[in-house]
Write an enzyme that holds these catalytic residues in place. Structure first.
Site, PDB file in Angstrom:
ATOM      1  N   ARG A  39      -6.645  -2.631 -20.034  1.00 17.75           N
ATOM      2  CA  ARG A  39      -7.929  -1.953 -19.991  1.00 17.75           C
ATOM      3  C   ARG A  39      -8.082  -1.000 -18.816  1.00 17.75           C
ATOM      4  O   ARG A  39      -8.421   0.156 -18.998  1.00 17.75           O
ATOM      5  CB  ARG A  39      -9.061  -2.988 -19.954  1.00 17.75           C
ATOM      6  CG  ARG A  39     -10.447  -2.376 -20.079  1.00 17.75           C
ATOM      7  CD  ARG A  39     -11.511  -3.445 -20.201  1.00 17.75           C
ATOM      8  NE  ARG A  39     -11.284  -4.298 -21.351  1.00 17.75           N
ATOM      9  CZ  ARG A  39     -12.064  -5.326 -21.684  1.00 17.75           C
ATOM     10  NH1 ARG A  39     -13.103  -5.615 -20.929  1.00 17.75           N
ATOM     11  NH2 ARG A  39     -11.802  -6.055 -22.736  1.00 17.75           N
ATOM     12  N   HIS A  85      -8.352  -0.128 -31.776  1.00 16.17           N
ATOM     13  CA  HIS A  85      -9.107  -0.556 -30.588  1.00 16.17           C
ATOM     14  C   HIS A  85     -10.380  -1.264 -31.026  1.00 16.17           C
ATOM     15  O   HIS A  85     -11.439  -0.637 -31.166  1.00 16.17           O
ATOM     16  CB  HIS A  85      -9.439   0.678 -29.738  1.00 16.17           C
ATOM     17  CG  HIS A  85      -9.795   0.365 -28.314  1.00 16.17           C
ATOM     18  ND1 HIS A  85      -8.880  -0.085 -27.399  1.00 16.17           N
ATOM     19  CD2 HIS A  85     -10.977   0.438 -27.644  1.00 16.17           C
ATOM     20  CE1 HIS A  85      -9.469  -0.265 -26.224  1.00 16.17           C
ATOM     21  NE2 HIS A  85     -10.745   0.043 -26.354  1.00 16.17           N
ATOM     22  N   TYR A 129     -22.924  14.320 -34.309  1.00 12.90           N
ATOM     23  CA  TYR A 129     -23.244  15.733 -34.128  1.00 12.90           C
ATOM     24  C   TYR A 129     -22.080  16.546 -33.568  1.00 12.90           C
ATOM     25  O   TYR A 129     -22.143  17.769 -33.578  1.00 12.90           O
ATOM     26  CB  TYR A 129     -24.443  15.891 -33.185  1.00 12.90           C
ATOM     27  CG  TYR A 129     -25.708  15.273 -33.696  1.00 12.90           C
ATOM     28  CD1 TYR A 129     -26.239  15.636 -34.928  1.00 12.90           C
ATOM     29  CD2 TYR A 129     -26.389  14.320 -32.954  1.00 12.90           C
ATOM     30  CE1 TYR A 129     -27.407  15.068 -35.397  1.00 12.90           C
ATOM     31  CE2 TYR A 129     -27.552  13.735 -33.413  1.00 12.90           C
ATOM     32  CZ  TYR A 129     -28.060  14.110 -34.640  1.00 12.90           C
ATOM     33  OH  TYR A 129     -29.210  13.540 -35.117  1.00 12.90           O
TER      34      TYR A 129
END
Length: 742
Positions: A39, A85, A129
């Site tokens: 991570r 993921h 968007y």
């Protein structure tokens, strides 16, 4: 309950007893390792964390090439989350958005279309968007994935394969930097200029034992995407690169803009890396409001596509260098970047690496990639040559091959037996189209066979020669440098490296215009400064329940001294005081005066003046003006004990009066001059303590005001004259009942 007493159908099992500390330790260690490995820390080979690697790989699988169409970010983050993921889509989208931000990435890996955030700190638009595709830099990182360049591993559910590391055609770890916080360790690597990093790699290939100083001469320092000025000496930068840890100062880039007629303003064109412009403007506005830098009058944000922050000085006489030096100290126009090159070596071992070790890890990875791609190519060539040799045998025996195909029931077996062909070769011949039987095709086969044979020989020679391998790697790095280096758009260095000029102490008081003010302090501790010398007994507005406590005239260039009941002196600048239009601000917010310590006195500081300080217990001494100046908000301790008064020294005698109304007059020279302490006994008391003290001129006598407000004067003080620390005599008739001289 024993097994033989359990009811049928009841699950059987065993309880395992384990020490709590050991159980928690093992589980926490597992969590810590997972955070470190999967991570927080980047891989030294491709400079990526798993989430970034998976984002780029998923975009490649979606065929979002630099020249192709864009896809909705929601589709990309959804594919990443579902395939590789299994974490929140918001976290994935935020990570992808950062890869597309030109102010965060020196060489963006994602080409974003839409609102992906800005340098002001605004968040990107929702993923539905915005659209994205890969950049050429990201494509270079993944070049060779289809050629067995790196290992693959199963994804989280075992249904797909994902790369363990990317081939990385350029040192992405240094070029784009990385930051992250793991468990017990962190990393913070600044971006660098690709051209310089590649030059260092080429030098390291040529001289594997290159010295750190030589590498630093090729990579003089970080190259931040937002530019700025790195104000550190070469020695500091070299030491940081040698150890992998260090602190680098980064300043905004500014210039003086002439407005004509002697007027000017400062324009900030580049701000430090990772500083949000909106927060910087807010901080500068707060500096102006609190008057921490009184020579700064206003700040405006005139930015459009580029950064343009305008700073207006208070007057044209202000020195711009000193103004900026003051702002560097109190705002994020100067920040410190904590370099910590903590990375995963070979994807397994976390280590704080030097610059040389990071470059070596990348080069070793590139060599592994080169060998694996070359071997993959050799396997492809071998397979193709086998087919070509089969084709050539077929052309030499074309009539017999056609006859076998037309008449034999099992032409494949017959051809394998008659021409000693392999299964692959026979399959290729049987699948050949009729148009390939022309003469020209036979010539092309021979040409291709010769070319592949020559390529195979070259690859085998390279794999057998380590120097040839490094030569090939150097050639590939030069190609990358030509594509993304100085000659490419945006490839020039953006961050200027210079040593900070020492302009000495900043005397901002010397730049403040000298103007008269009237300082007003209320009973509840609210302070303000009115313009001009107003009447000290004039009527002013106060808060409900509040009223006047003290007022005096001063100037904007003065130092204001506050004496507290805790025996400490505090220094306050008049420019830090709020204006007279409001009702003021709490004095205790400007100095660290405890709530249980009252304000005893407040006055403008004057050089050379001496002050009489005394405690309620009746001890005191004379202190010089130089000994009461405080440099910090916490003030300076001068009088030990609960303070009662502070008066400027004048005349030749001291008059003291106790709670018992006994008055004593003694020579001033009996008081010692000290810088700090309890002092000496002023007057002897049986019970009670000191009520007041003042300095007088014996020849002029002692004056006070009676209850009616009339001034009384006692010129013959022989009755009260005595030695310091004696008891004194009762005060004369008409002395104030509050035992105060004034």
């Amino acid at each position: 309950m024993s097994d033989d007493t359990k009811t049928p159908g009841e699950p059987s099992g065993q309880n395992v007893t384990e020490q709590l500390s050991r159980a928690i330790g093992e589980r926490y260690l597992t969590y810590a390792l997972s955070t470190i490995m999967n991570r927080a820390l980047p891989d030294a080979r491709d400079g990526l964390k798993p989430v970034h690697r998976r984002i780029l790989f998923a975009m490649r699988e979606l065929r979002l090439s630099p020249g192709g169409a864009f896809r909705k970010s929601a589709k990309i983050s959804g594919d990443v989350m579902g395939n590789y993921h299994p974490h929140g889509d918001v976290a994935i989208y935020d990570a992808m958005a950062r890869l597309a931000q030109p102010f965060a990435m020196r060489y963006p890996l994602v080409d974003g279309q839409g609102n992906f955030g800005n340098i002001d700190g605004d968040n990107p638009a929702a993923s539905r968007y915005t659209e994205a595709r890969l950049t050429a830099a990201a494509e270079a990182l993944m070049e060779g994935l289809a050629e067995n360049a790196v290992d693959f591993r199963p994804n989280y559910d075992g249904t797909l394969q994902e790369p363990v590391v990317l081939p990385a055609a350029f040192p992405n770890l240094l070029c784009n930097g990385a930051s992250g916080i793991a468990v017990g360790m962190a990393t913070n690597i600044p971006p660098h200029n690709l051209h310089e990093v590649v030059d260092a790699c080429l030098h390291l290939i040529k001289s594997p034992d290159a010295r750190d100083d030589t590498l630093v001469s090729l990579i003089p320092g970080p190259d931040f995407p937002t530019g700025g000025v790195l104000v550190e000496s070469r020695d500091v930068i070299a030491e940081a690169y040698r150890t992998g840890r260090g602190s680098l100062r980064l300043r905004a880039k500014w210039e003086r803009e002439d407005l004509g007629r002697g007027n000017w303003q400062i324009v900030v064109t580049e701000i430090p890396y990772q500083v949000q412009k909106s927060k910087l403007i807010e901080r500068l506005a707060e500096v102006i409001q609190l008057k921490r830098v009184p020579i700064l009058a206003d700040v405006r944000d005139e930015s459009a596509e580029d950064v343009r922050i305008v700073l207006e000085p208070r007057t044209r006489t202000v020195d711009p260098e000193q103004l900026m030096a003051a702002l560097f100290r109190v705002s994020d126009l100067e920040v410190r970047f904590g370099l910590n090159m903590n990375v995963l070596i070979d994807g397994r071992q976390p280590k704080v690496c030097s610059l040389k070790e990071v470059l070596r890890a990348f080069l070793d990875h590139r060599r592994d990639v080169l060998v694996r791609r070359s071997q993959h190519r050799l396997d492809k060539i071998a397979a193709r040559l086998e087919v070509l040799e089969g084709y050539m045998i077929a052309f030499l025996n074309l009539d017999r091959v056609i006859e076998i195909i037309r008449h034999e029931d099992d032409p494949k077996a017959v051809m394998m037996a008659e021409f000693a062909l392999s299964d692959v070769q026979v399959e290729a011949i049987l699948n050949m189209r009729l148009r390939a039987l022309r003469r020209l095709e036979e010539i092309e086969l021979k040409v291709e066979h010769a070319a592949l044979t020559q390529e195979r020989a070259a690859l085998q020679a390279m794999l057998a020669d380590e120097s040839a391998q490094w030569g090939r790697i150097a050639e590939e790095l030069r190609e990358v440098r030509g594509k993304f280096g100085k000659s490419a758009p945006g490839g020039l260095r953006r961050t200027v490296i210079a040593e900070a000029e020492d302009i000495g102490p900043i005397d901002m008081e010397a730049m403040i215009e000298r103007e008269p003010i009237t300082v007003v302090l209320s009973k509840m501790g609210w302070i303000r400064a009115l313009k001009g010398h107003q009447p000290l007994d004039g009527e002013l507005k106060f808060r409900d329940g509040d009223g006047p406590f003290m007022a005096f005239h001063a100037e904007t260039t003065d130092k204001l001294m506050v004496f507290g009941a805790n025996g400490r002196f505090y220094t306050l600048s008049p420019t830090a005081l709020p204006g007279g239009r409001g009702l003021g601000e709490p004095l205790r917010l400007m100095i660290d005066l405890p709530n249980d310590a009252a304000v005893i006195g407040m006055f403008p500081w004057r050089e050379g003046v001496k002050y009489l300080v005394a405690s309620k217990a009746g001890d005191g001494f004379v202190v010089g003006a130089a000994d009461i100046l405080a440099q910090t908000r916490s003030g300076k301790q001068v009088l030990n004990g609960e303070a009662l008064l502070c008066h400027p020294v004048s005349g030749d005698h001291v008059a003291t009066v106790g709670d018992n109304r006994k008055l004593l007059v003694f020579p001033l020279d009996e008081l010692p001059e000290m810088g700090r302490g309890k002092g000496v006994r002023l007057q002897k008391f049986k019970d009670g303590g000191l009520s007041d003290a003042t300095c007088i001129t014996l020849a002029e006598g002692l004056s006070w005001k009676d209850p009616a407000g009339r001034t009384r004067l006692e010129t013959d003080l022989a009755e009260w004259l005595g030695k310091r620390a004696t008891a004194g005599r009762m005060a004369p008739r008409g002395f104030p009942r509050d035992n105060r001289f004034n």
